[in-house]
Design a protein around this motif. Structure first.
Motif, PDB file in Angstrom:
ATOM      1  N   ALA A   8     -42.117  57.267  66.969  1.00 33.71           N
ATOM      2  CA  ALA A   8     -43.451  57.278  67.570  1.00 33.71           C
ATOM      3  C   ALA A   8     -43.695  58.532  68.393  1.00 33.71           C
ATOM      4  CB  ALA A   8     -43.646  56.043  68.436  1.00 33.71           C
ATOM      5  N   TYR A   9     -42.632  59.076  68.977  1.00 36.22           N
ATOM      6  CA  TYR A   9     -42.774  60.263  69.815  1.00 36.22           C
ATOM      7  C   TYR A   9     -42.179  61.516  69.165  1.00 36.22           C
ATOM      8  CZ  TYR A   9     -44.763  57.567  73.574  1.00 36.22           C
ATOM      9  OH  TYR A   9     -45.621  56.792  74.320  1.00 36.22           O
ATOM     10  N   SER A  10     -41.965  61.453  67.859  1.00 38.98           N
ATOM     11  CA  SER A  10     -41.461  62.607  67.117  1.00 38.98           C
ATOM     12  C   SER A  10     -42.639  63.404  66.580  1.00 38.98           C
ATOM     13  CB  SER A  10     -40.568  62.151  65.964  1.00 38.98           C
ATOM     14  OG  SER A  10     -40.150  63.241  65.188  1.00 38.98           O
ATOM     15  N   ASN A  11     -42.787  64.631  67.030  1.00 45.66           N
ATOM     16  CA  ASN A  11     -43.902  65.472  66.596  1.00 45.66           C
ATOM     17  C   ASN A  11     -43.537  66.349  65.403  1.00 45.66           C
ATOM     18  OD1 ASN A  11     -46.037  64.845  68.584  1.00 45.66           O
ATOM     19  ND2 ASN A  11     -44.525  65.597  70.045  1.00 45.66           N
ATOM     20  N   GLY A  12     -42.429  67.057  65.511  1.00 50.18           N
ATOM     21  CA  GLY A  12     -42.073  68.018  64.486  1.00 50.18           C
ATOM     22  C   GLY A  12     -41.920  67.433  63.098  1.00 50.18           C
ATOM     23  N   ALA A  13     -41.478  66.190  63.024  1.00 57.23           N
ATOM     24  CA  ALA A  13     -41.262  65.555  61.719  1.00 57.23           C
ATOM     25  C   ALA A  13     -42.559  65.376  60.945  1.00 57.23           C
ATOM     26  CB  ALA A  13     -40.579  64.201  61.909  1.00 57.23           C
ATOM     27  N   TYR A  14     -43.680  65.477  61.624  1.00 58.23           N
ATOM     28  CA  TYR A  14     -44.972  65.235  60.985  1.00 58.23           C
ATOM     29  C   TYR A  14     -45.864  66.474  60.972  1.00 58.23           C
ATOM     30  CZ  TYR A  14     -43.588  60.371  61.121  1.00 58.23           C
ATOM     31  OH  TYR A  14     -42.910  59.194  60.939  1.00 58.23           O
ATOM     32  N   ILE A  15     -45.275  67.637  61.256  1.00 61.75           N
ATOM     33  CA  ILE A  15     -46.025  68.894  61.267  1.00 61.75           C
ATOM     34  C   ILE A  15     -45.407  69.841  60.258  1.00 61.75           C
ATOM     35  CG2 ILE A  15     -46.645  70.914  62.646  1.00 61.75           C
ATOM     36  CD1 ILE A  15     -46.659  69.060  65.093  1.00 61.75           C
ATOM     37  N   GLU A  16     -46.218  70.338  59.352  1.00 53.90           N
ATOM     38  CA  GLU A  16     -45.732  71.256  58.324  1.00 53.90           C
ATOM     39  C   GLU A  16     -45.234  72.547  58.961  1.00 53.90           C
ATOM     40  OE1 GLU A  16     -47.209  73.070  54.001  1.00 53.90           O
ATOM     41  OE2 GLU A  16     -48.677  72.181  55.389  1.00 53.90           O
ATOM     42  N   PRO A 174     -43.011  53.585  77.839  1.00 50.41           N
ATOM     43  CA  PRO A 174     -42.520  53.516  76.455  1.00 50.41           C
ATOM     44  C   PRO A 174     -41.408  54.510  76.151  1.00 50.41           C
ATOM     45  CG  PRO A 174     -44.921  53.519  76.508  1.00 50.41           C
ATOM     46  CD  PRO A 174     -44.459  53.849  77.887  1.00 50.41           C
ATOM     47  N   LEU A 175     -41.384  55.639  76.870  1.00 50.62           N
ATOM     48  CA  LEU A 175     -40.376  56.657  76.617  1.00 50.62           C
ATOM     49  C   LEU A 175     -38.977  56.205  77.020  1.00 50.62           C
ATOM     50  CD1 LEU A 175     -42.464  59.706  77.809  1.00 50.62           C
ATOM     51  CD2 LEU A 175     -41.892  59.141  75.457  1.00 50.62           C
ATOM     52  N   MET A 176     -38.897  55.171  77.827  1.00 51.60           N
ATOM     53  CA  MET A 176     -37.592  54.615  78.182  1.00 51.60           C
ATOM     54  C   MET A 176     -36.889  54.031  76.966  1.00 51.60           C
ATOM     55  SD  MET A 176     -38.634  52.705  81.740  1.00 51.60           S
ATOM     56  CE  MET A 176     -37.004  51.962  81.908  1.00 51.60           C
ATOM     57  N   ALA A 182     -31.631  59.041  77.383  1.00 49.59           N
ATOM     58  CA  ALA A 182     -30.246  59.281  77.797  1.00 49.59           C
ATOM     59  C   ALA A 182     -30.156  60.548  78.649  1.00 49.59           C
ATOM     60  CB  ALA A 182     -29.345  59.412  76.567  1.00 49.59           C
ATOM     61  N   LYS A 183     -31.068  61.484  78.435  1.00 46.79           N
ATOM     62  CA  LYS A 183     -31.113  62.713  79.236  1.00 46.79           C
ATOM     63  C   LYS A 183     -32.067  62.590  80.427  1.00 46.79           C
ATOM     64  CE  LYS A 183     -29.825  65.772  75.431  1.00 46.79           C
ATOM     65  NZ  LYS A 183     -30.185  66.970  74.620  1.00 46.79           N
ATOM     66  N   TRP A 184     -33.206  61.931  80.238  1.00 42.66           N
ATOM     67  CA  TRP A 184     -34.147  61.791  81.354  1.00 42.66           C
ATOM     68  C   TRP A 184     -33.645  60.815  82.412  1.00 42.66           C
ATOM     69  CZ3 TRP A 184     -38.096  60.271  77.153  1.00 42.66           C
ATOM     70  CH2 TRP A 184     -38.535  61.413  76.459  1.00 42.66           C
ATOM     71  N   GLN A 185     -32.985  59.744  81.957  1.00 44.21           N
ATOM     72  CA  GLN A 185     -32.515  58.692  82.870  1.00 44.21           C
ATOM     73  C   GLN A 185     -33.671  58.052  83.636  1.00 44.21           C
ATOM     74  OE1 GLN A 185     -29.042  57.521  83.365  1.00 44.21           O
ATOM     75  NE2 GLN A 185     -29.136  58.431  81.325  1.00 44.21           N
ATOM     76  N   LEU A 186     -34.792  57.864  82.942  1.00 42.68           N
ATOM     77  CA  LEU A 186     -35.897  57.139  83.550  1.00 42.68           C
ATOM     78  C   LEU A 186     -35.489  55.696  83.812  1.00 42.68           C
ATOM     79  CD1 LEU A 186     -38.928  58.341  81.393  1.00 42.68           C
ATOM     80  CD2 LEU A 186     -38.735  58.631  83.879  1.00 42.68           C
ATOM     81  N   THR A 187     -35.880  55.184  84.951  1.00 46.44           N
ATOM     82  CA  THR A 187     -35.717  53.771  85.267  1.00 46.44           C
ATOM     83  C   THR A 187     -37.102  53.133  85.319  1.00 46.44           C
ATOM     84  OG1 THR A 187     -35.916  54.123  87.654  1.00 46.44           O
ATOM     85  CG2 THR A 187     -33.705  54.328  86.671  1.00 46.44           C
TER      86      THR A 187
END
Length: 268
Positions: A8-16, A174-176, A182-187
């Motif tokens: 859902a938050y992957s941009n590059g996979a959907y951009i030529e 949602p980004l949690m 694992a890098k952001w460590q959002l709680t």
């Protein structure tokens, strides 16, 4: 119903030709810097990445425009985005582009405070109104500057005339659920704290939520979410979807002084 939050938050996979964009941005930025009137690598803190570039128009600046880059708080720095100052410089604004420390070395709340420091320092060098813009993670950062709990000095808050969040992330909860956390460590606590859509805005600052119409559904939702919620607080806010643009080229019109995006950035 979303089941794969990484997708859902992957941009590059959907951009030529997505992989070609970073080199393009870096080349365009270097070319702009080679001819621009600028002070580079100005310090706003002690850290290596706590630096900003300040680009000047030919005459006296009308005010200060600030652009905060994206990269999911994990990537890039100011040197890839210098060319995006071109449109505002041509409109006679000084433009500051800060770098900031990245996760996982620092947390997102800490990055928010670094941008506060960068804007505060740049505002001491350029008088007049302040206009903020940010892309993706940068959209989160600039909208956090105008929440009621903003730690920007009151005098600088009073100078902010407009904010444009370009493909901004306004609800971090949602980004949690992505692997990147694992890098952001959002709680649960910090996700709410750093989500502009879950905070009350400062009054009397116009906001534009700008997104490419070809972006991932989550970015379209995030864009409209802030406008929908902050409308309830009675501020001047609108949501715009730019036809034909995706996440990587939605910022391109910042180089054009006459574009609608630059007009939204420098509105008052």
């Amino acid at each position: 119903m979303i089941t794969d939050w990484d997708d859902a938050y992957s941009n590059g996979a959907y951009i030529e030709h997505a992989a070609s964009y970073p080199a393009f941005w870096a080349d365009a930025a270097a070319q702009f810097r080679s001819t621009a009137r600028a002070e580079l690598d100005l310090a706003y803190g002690a850290g290596e990445r706590e630096r900003f570039d300040l680009f000047y128009p030919e005459g006296r600046p009308k005010g200060l425009a600030v652009f905060v880059h994206g990269g999911y708080w994990l990537a890039f720095d100011k040197a890839s985005w210098s060319h995006l100052a071109a449109g505002a410089v041509a409109q006679d604004y000084a433009v500051a582009l800060p770098s900031y420390p990245l996760a996982p070395q620092v947390s997102i709340p800490e990055i928010t405070q670094k941008i506060t420091q960068a804007i505060t320092q740049a505002a001491q060098l350029v008088s007049g109104p302040i206009h903020l813009a940010g892309h993706s993670a940068g959209g989160q950062l600039v909208t956090r500057m105008i929440c009621m709990d903003s730690t920007l000095p009151t005098a600088i808050q009073a100078r902010i005339n407009s904010v444009v969040s370009i493909s901004g992330l306004h609800d971090l909860r949602p980004l949690m659920r992505t692997a990147m956390n694992a890098k952001w460590q959002l709680t649960a606590e910090t996700a709410v704290q750093e989500s502009a859509a879950l905070q009350r805005p400062l009054p009397n600052i116009p906001v534009t939520c700008w997104v490419g119409a070809l972006e991932r559904p989550e970015f379209l939702r995030q864009n409209d979410l802030l406008a929908n919620i902050w409308t309830g607080f009675g501020i001047d806010i609108r949501a715009h979807r730019q036809i034909g643009r995706h996440h990587f080229d939605v910022v391109a019109d910042l180089v054009d002084a006459d574009s609608s995006l630059v007009s939204a950035w420098l509105s008052s």
